[in-house]
Design a protein around this motif. Structure first.
Motif, PDB file in Angstrom:
ATOM      1  N   PRO A  56       0.840  -1.195   0.000  1.00  0.00           N
ATOM      2  CA  PRO A  56       0.000   0.000   0.000  1.00  0.00           C
ATOM      3  C   PRO A  56       0.880   1.252   0.000  1.00  0.00           C
ATOM      4  CG  PRO A  56      -0.699  -1.526   1.710  1.00  0.00           C
ATOM      5  CD  PRO A  56       0.561  -2.072   1.151  1.00  0.00           C
ATOM      6  N   TYR A  57       0.502   2.282  -0.747  1.00  0.00           N
ATOM      7  CA  TYR A  57       1.345   3.462  -0.883  1.00  0.00           C
ATOM      8  C   TYR A  57       1.624   4.145   0.451  1.00  0.00           C
ATOM      9  CZ  TYR A  57       3.706   7.353  -2.929  1.00  0.00           C
ATOM     10  OH  TYR A  57       4.673   8.253  -3.245  1.00  0.00           O
ATOM     11  N   ILE A  58       0.614   4.133   1.326  1.00  0.00           N
ATOM     12  CA  ILE A  58       0.728   4.885   2.582  1.00  0.00           C
ATOM     13  C   ILE A  58       1.913   4.419   3.439  1.00  0.00           C
ATOM     14  CG2 ILE A  58      -0.917   3.403   3.825  1.00  0.00           C
ATOM     15  CD1 ILE A  58      -0.698   7.222   4.245  1.00  0.00           C
ATOM     16  N   TYR A  59       2.392   3.177   3.220  1.00  0.00           N
ATOM     17  CA  TYR A  59       3.589   2.716   3.944  1.00  0.00           C
ATOM     18  C   TYR A  59       4.734   3.707   3.770  1.00  0.00           C
ATOM     19  CZ  TYR A  59       1.781  -2.091   4.648  1.00  0.00           C
ATOM     20  OH  TYR A  59       1.065  -3.185   5.014  1.00  0.00           O
ATOM     21  N   HIS A  60       4.831   4.255   2.556  1.00  0.00           N
ATOM     22  CA  HIS A  60       5.960   5.149   2.267  1.00  0.00           C
ATOM     23  C   HIS A  60       5.926   6.431   3.107  1.00  0.00           C
ATOM     24  CE1 HIS A  60       8.921   7.534   0.168  1.00  0.00           C
ATOM     25  NE2 HIS A  60       7.996   8.342  -0.316  1.00  0.00           N
ATOM     26  N   PRO A  61       4.820   7.226   3.038  1.00  0.00           N
ATOM     27  CA  PRO A  61       4.803   8.422   3.903  1.00  0.00           C
ATOM     28  C   PRO A  61       4.945   8.096   5.397  1.00  0.00           C
ATOM     29  CG  PRO A  61       2.818   8.317   2.532  1.00  0.00           C
ATOM     30  CD  PRO A  61       3.699   7.212   2.093  1.00  0.00           C
ATOM     31  N   LEU A  84       2.239  14.088   4.590  1.00  0.00           N
ATOM     32  CA  LEU A  84       1.509  14.681   3.462  1.00  0.00           C
ATOM     33  C   LEU A  84       2.382  14.907   2.224  1.00  0.00           C
ATOM     34  CD1 LEU A  84      -0.508  17.421   5.422  1.00  0.00           C
ATOM     35  CD2 LEU A  84      -1.388  15.232   4.584  1.00  0.00           C
ATOM     36  N   HIS A  85       3.678  14.506   2.284  1.00  0.00           N
ATOM     37  CA  HIS A  85       4.618  15.015   1.276  1.00  0.00           C
ATOM     38  C   HIS A  85       4.282  14.645  -0.170  1.00  0.00           C
ATOM     39  CE1 HIS A  85       6.770  11.112   1.464  1.00  0.00           C
ATOM     40  NE2 HIS A  85       7.217  11.436   0.264  1.00  0.00           N
ATOM     41  N   ASP A  86       3.581  13.529  -0.380  1.00  0.00           N
ATOM     42  CA  ASP A  86       3.251  13.163  -1.765  1.00  0.00           C
ATOM     43  C   ASP A  86       1.794  13.442  -2.136  1.00  0.00           C
ATOM     44  OD1 ASP A  86       5.719  12.350  -2.705  1.00  0.00           O
ATOM     45  OD2 ASP A  86       5.503  10.304  -1.931  1.00  0.00           O
ATOM     46  N   VAL A  87       1.044  14.008  -1.191  1.00  0.00           N
ATOM     47  CA  VAL A  87      -0.392  14.175  -1.425  1.00  0.00           C
ATOM     48  C   VAL A  87      -0.683  15.158  -2.564  1.00  0.00           C
ATOM     49  CG1 VAL A  87      -2.500  15.143  -0.426  1.00  0.00           C
ATOM     50  CG2 VAL A  87      -1.210  13.428   0.839  1.00  0.00           C
ATOM     51  N   ALA A 149      14.773  12.399   4.152  1.00  0.00           N
ATOM     52  CA  ALA A 149      14.080  11.237   4.727  1.00  0.00           C
ATOM     53  C   ALA A 149      13.371  10.463   3.613  1.00  0.00           C
ATOM     54  CB  ALA A 149      13.079  11.696   5.782  1.00  0.00           C
ATOM     55  N   ASP A 150      12.745  11.206   2.701  1.00  0.00           N
ATOM     56  CA  ASP A 150      12.052  10.618   1.555  1.00  0.00           C
ATOM     57  C   ASP A 150      13.037   9.807   0.709  1.00  0.00           C
ATOM     58  OD1 ASP A 150      10.057  10.223  -0.383  1.00  0.00           O
ATOM     59  OD2 ASP A 150      10.630  12.044  -1.462  1.00  0.00           O
ATOM     60  N   ARG A 151      14.185  10.418   0.399  1.00  0.00           N
ATOM     61  CA  ARG A 151      15.182   9.736  -0.415  1.00  0.00           C
ATOM     62  C   ARG A 151      15.742   8.505   0.304  1.00  0.00           C
ATOM     63  NH1 ARG A 151      18.033   9.854  -5.407  1.00  0.00           N
ATOM     64  NH2 ARG A 151      16.168  11.035  -5.886  1.00  0.00           N
ATOM     65  N   HIS A 153      14.229   6.561   2.440  1.00  0.00           N
ATOM     66  CA  HIS A 153      13.298   5.444   2.345  1.00  0.00           C
ATOM     67  C   HIS A 153      13.252   4.876   0.923  1.00  0.00           C
ATOM     68  CE1 HIS A 153       9.239   3.421   2.230  1.00  0.00           C
ATOM     69  NE2 HIS A 153       9.930   2.727   3.098  1.00  0.00           N
ATOM     70  N   ASN A 154      13.311   5.749  -0.067  1.00  0.00           N
ATOM     71  CA  ASN A 154      13.334   5.252  -1.448  1.00  0.00           C
ATOM     72  C   ASN A 154      14.580   4.419  -1.722  1.00  0.00           C
ATOM     73  OD1 ASN A 154      10.879   6.312  -2.182  1.00  0.00           O
ATOM     74  ND2 ASN A 154      11.734   8.260  -2.870  1.00  0.00           N
ATOM     75  N   MET A 155      15.701   4.819  -1.133  1.00  0.00           N
ATOM     76  CA  MET A 155      16.925   4.034  -1.306  1.00  0.00           C
ATOM     77  C   MET A 155      16.813   2.689  -0.589  1.00  0.00           C
ATOM     78  SD  MET A 155      19.155   5.446  -3.306  1.00  0.00           S
ATOM     79  CE  MET A 155      20.662   4.543  -2.943  1.00  0.00           C
TER      80      MET A 155
HETATM   81 MN    MN Z   1       7.991  10.333  -1.484  1.00  0.00          MN
END
Ligand code: MN
Length: 744
Positions: A56-61, A84-87, A149-151, A153-155
């Motif tokens: 689910p996408y929400i795991y990421h935020p 909210l960063h990707d909303v 923080a976003d990067r 988690h993406n890494m």
């Molecule tokens: Mn993101």
């Protein structure tokens, strides 16, 4: 687009509660309510989305919010923004919705985050866009912290991306995000970003080092215990509350060290450092207590005086505080780091740790403000091109610092390697422009003198402005470089004007016709590339035009032979340029190219790292807006450049190349039979289009190894030669070597 399962819903709720219970700065119930509100909105907005991994996408935020809270130590507002960063970017909600629900501040941070990802999501990151990011950064540093923080988690979840994207994202992380994390003092995040980048860029190397670290764990732990036990005894006697740990170097920094020092894993002596973190007693200053522990350790182990680093008295500009020393432990040198709890907090979480001590207000951390102010200054100087800016920015990110003093005793920080002229420009651009030297410890020193920490400097000035372009080679700060460039430009323009006048007068005086032909004759005679260069040299008095008449009346001698033609295809406009090369020089190198047409790129060079020859797929890199460096398309270096400076990658093709020779190297080995060397050289000399430049052969135990440098026209000829050589009996392998750093 599948709806969430009950298990997933439960997991999401659990993870969210986790944030609430661990976040130190948001325990008040009003904070919890508003964080809940943000979570509900994000959860609803992303409810139909899944990540590439299927989660689910929400795991990421949620994960980004956790990193922001637990690993960077950010407070309520930042957690809301992380959730909210990707909303706004990925769902139907607008910035106005966010503003009406959460207020102006949060909306402006989300806006910054959305803008940044717009920029980063483009095919390749452009320097101009990077400049925009930094502008945003200087508005509210939380934007960049959440982006990090976003990067991160993406890494951490990069596995689910396709291979080619993995490498691109990893390169970008290494060249921009890791330095940013470093600059903001987020050491743990920086190391993790670097390690993960390495994992995807060079998986084999990464795993090899990782395994070696694991293999040596036991041995290391035994050593650390042996080293620590007398230290522990002493610390306990003094009733100090402390923790002592052995910290292993990161995989990336081990790899870097192996590379730069060209050594094996087993040869790295500082694979780990001992870290002592203690709770200071209230009655005496932290600094004194750090030195007390230092003295206690050096009573046991002999310190190396050259390797003492006192970042307690003068913290690093990213806020780092600690006392480092290297001592002779049982059989080897060991680095020991001494910090208080507070210093440790700053070391691990960077500036954000200041929030904790100052409450959840705006970031107010003196050093960072100074740095941001510098960045703003840099941005406001309009003559710095975006690309230079990027280079200088990176330079400023990693540079180590020295501390120097003004005659009045004011402390100034400069990057290591800064010279007297850097210092002068740091004080004021007028002082820089007029500086002629300096006095340090009663001695006169020149402008290129490299400053040492502790120097007290008095600048000597004269009314005559310094105009030597060579000064650019020894200044290193962005401020000095920019100021010097604009000064040189100003002086150059003045000289161009002056030269133009002188020439016009002379032409009038001699009653000559100032036609293109006339100019071309002059350009050729004085070996200058453009009218401006001619004017400038006349203006500076380098070119003397007293015998102008003779030059112009001379008959044109055309000794130039058209030699090569490269097709440039930059952006959408196609330009063809023709290059003429002096026939005498053509045999060896491809440099020294004079262009007859008025074209920006006056030179091209074959990259030494991959040494392409006609027939290889190639790409061009436009360096400093004037030289084109030709690489093989798959070369590591050009792929690196492509991630940061996509705009400067030019597509190039070989067209006419039969007449030009390129240097190529082959390596061959085989069984050392009688007459085999003769056969090899015979075959080479019989090939029509190949000339041997040099060769070395080495024979050991009946096996020989040879390296041969050849002049060839293209890949086809080389391939044919390799096939022919392979046919010789006794030859085992023949391969082309790309890197030609020295000659054989
Ligand atoms: Mn993101």
């Amino acid at each position: 687009m599948t709806d969430l399962t009950d298990i997933e819903k439960e997991h999401i709720e659990l993870e969210f509660n986790n944030i609430l219970s661990t976040c130190k700065g948001c325990q008040k119930s009003e904070n919890k309510i508003i964080i809940r509100k943000a979570f509900d909105l994000a959860n609803e907005a992303h409810s139909k989305m899944r990540r590439r991994s299927g989660e689910p996408y929400i795991y990421h935020p949620i994960e980004v919010a956790k990193i922001a809270s637990n690993e960077i130590g950010l407070g309520t507002k930042s957690i809301i923004c992380a959730l909210l960063h990707d909303v706004v970017e990925d769902t139907d909600y607008t910035l106005e919705d966010i503003e009406s629900l959460f207020g102006k501040k949060i909306a402006s941070i989300i806006d910054g985050l959305t803008k940044i990802s717009d920029v980063f999501d483009q095919e390749s990151l452009q320097a101009e866009n990077f400049k925009k990011i930094i502008l945003t950064l200087s508005e509210d540093v939380r934007v960049i912290l959440i982006k990090l923080a976003d990067r991160l988690h993406n890494m951490r979840t990069l596995d689910s991306m396709p291979d080619n994207k993995q490498v691109k994202i990893a390169s970008e992380t290494l060249s921009l995000y890791a330095p940013l994390a470093h600059r903001l003092g987020l050491y743990n995040i920086k190391s993790e970003l670097e390690d993960l980048s390495l994992k995807y860029k060079h998986p084999l190397i990464y795993n090899e080092i990782k395994n070696k670290i694991t293999e040596s764990t036991e041995k290391r732990e035994i050593y650390i215990n042996k080293f620590s036990s007398p230290v522990i005894e002493k610390l306990s006697q003094k009733k100090i509350k402390y923790s002592i740990t052995g910290r292993s170097k990161s995989i990336y920094s081990i790899w870097k060290k192996m590379n730069t020092k060209n050594i094996e894993f087993s040869e790295i002596y500082d694979l780990f450092a001992i870290r002592i973190v203690f709770s200071p007693k209230v009655k005496s200053p932290e600094k004194t207590q750090c030195w007390n522990i230092y003295s206690l350790i050096t009573d046991i182990y002999q310190p190396n005086p050259d390797r003492l680093r006192d970042w307690v008295s003068t913290p690093k500009s990213n806020g780092y505080e600690a006392l480092h020393t290297t001592v002779m432990g049982p059989g080897q040198w060991v680095e020991v780091q001494i910090r208080t709890d507070r210093m440790n907090e700053i070391a691990e979480r960077g500036y954000a740790a200041h929030y904790k001590y100052k409450g959840d207000k705006t970031v107010d951390s003196g050093e960072l403000d100074i740095w941001l102010k510098k960045i703003k200054e840099l941005l406001s100087s309009n003559n710095s091109s975006a690309l230079d800016f990027l280079d200088e920015f990176k330079l400023n990110l990693y540079s180590k610092e020295i501390y120097v003093f003004t005659p009045k005793g004011l402390l100034l920080r400069l990057p290591k390697g800064a010279t007297v002229l850097d210092y002068a420009y740091e004080i004021h651009s007028e002082i820089g422009n007029n500086a002629i030297g300096a006095k340090i410890k009663q001695k006169l020193v020149s402008l290129d003198y490299k400053l040492q920490s502790g120097d007290q400097i008095e600048i000597l000035t004269s009314k005559r402005q310094v105009s030597d372009p060579k000064s650019l080679d020894f200044v290193i700060t962005a401020k000095a470089k920019n100021a010097l460039k604009s000064l040189l430009k100003k002086i150059r323009l003045e000289n161009v004007e002056k030269g133009k006048e002188i020439l016009q007068e002379k032409v009038k005086e001699l009653n000559l016709n100032p036609s293109t032909i006339t100019f071309n004759k002059l350009l050729k005679h004085y070996s200058v590339r453009s009218k401006d260069e001619l004017y400038c040299k006349i203006g500076r008095g380098i070119i003397d035009i007293s015998n102008l008449k003779k030059i112009i009346s001379k008959k044109a001698q055309n000794k130039w032979v058209r030699y090569w033609q490269l097709q440039y295809n930059r952006s959408s406009t196609r330009k063809k340029i023709k290059g003429d090369i002096d026939s005498e020089k053509s045999i060896v190198k491809t440099q020294q190219i004079e262009l007859t047409e008025n074209f920006d790129y006056t030179n091209y060079e074959i990259a030494q790292c991959c040494n392409p020859i006609p027939g290889d797929k190639i790409s061009g890199y436009l360096e400093n807006n004037k030289d084109v460096i030709i690489h093989k398309s798959g070369c590591d270096i050009i792929s690196e450049l492509a991630t940061t400076q996509g705009n400067n990658i030019i597509s190039v093709n070989w067209t006419t190349h039969k007449m030009l020779s390129f240097l190529a190297r082959i390596e061959l080995n085989g069984i050392d039979k009688i007459g085999i060397l003769n056969k090899i050289t015979n075959i080479i000399s019989k090939e029509l289009d190949v000339n041997m430049r040099s060769a070395t052969f080495d024979s050991r135990g009946g096996i020989f190894k040879g390296t041969i440098d050849l002049y060839i026209h293209n890949k086809e000829d080389l391939d044919k030669l390799i096939i022919d050589l392979k046919k010789i009996k006794g030859i085992n392998s023949v391969i082309r070597i790309e890197e030609l750093n020295d000659t054989v």
